[in-house]
Enzyme design. Sequence first.
Site, PDB file in Angstrom:
ATOM      1  N   GLY A   1      69.075-108.189  59.136  1.00  7.78           N
ATOM      2  CA  GLY A   1      69.306-106.906  59.790  1.00  7.78           C
ATOM      3  C   GLY A   1      70.615-106.868  60.560  1.00  7.78           C
ATOM      4  N   CYS A   2      70.931-107.947  61.242  1.00  6.77           N
ATOM      5  CA  CYS A   2      72.166-108.002  62.032  1.00  6.77           C
ATOM      6  C   CYS A   2      73.389-108.005  61.123  1.00  6.77           C
ATOM      7  CB  CYS A   2      72.164-109.232  62.938  1.00  6.77           C
ATOM      8  SG  CYS A   2      70.829-109.180  64.166  1.00  6.77           S
TER       9      CYS A   2
END
Length: 170
Positions: free
Chosen positions: A44-45
Amino acid sequence: MLQIGDIAPTFSLPDADMEDFDLAAERGRHHVVLYFYPRDNTPGCTLQAADFSDHEDDFARYGCIIIGVSPDDCLTHAEFRDQHGLSIRLLSDVETEVCRLYDVWQPKEVDGVKKMGVARTTFVIDKEGIVRHALRDVTPRGHAAGVFELVRKLETENANGNRQEQRRNA
């Protein structure tokens, strides 16, 4: 908790190149998208950082810079940036002081274990240093596009306000 209309707390943190970024120095110069994320190199990051990097020029056209903050150290940020070809500035908050200042260092439960961590949060700060938007618990996919629309509207509102101010003063 930081609210819309509050003055954004100022801070200074090192980036991936170990050069200090001072939020106060951006007042009067740029809008700032300040986003907090849990860790470098997680799916996600990585998606969020790549998406912001891919659209950095679009934000710049509206007088806005993008700053990412996580508790990772400068070297980890540099590896993350280089591995994924990121262009946005990533700041290191190893002591989580700025994360606490912005109230994004919060209790989380991961695989049944409770611990402290960064709540994925984005703040849109205008050129005067005022928090105009606070987006909490964001989903990385499509987030940059949504934030871009907020910045575009913010700059359009500022331009319209300046024209009205000029008319009143004429």
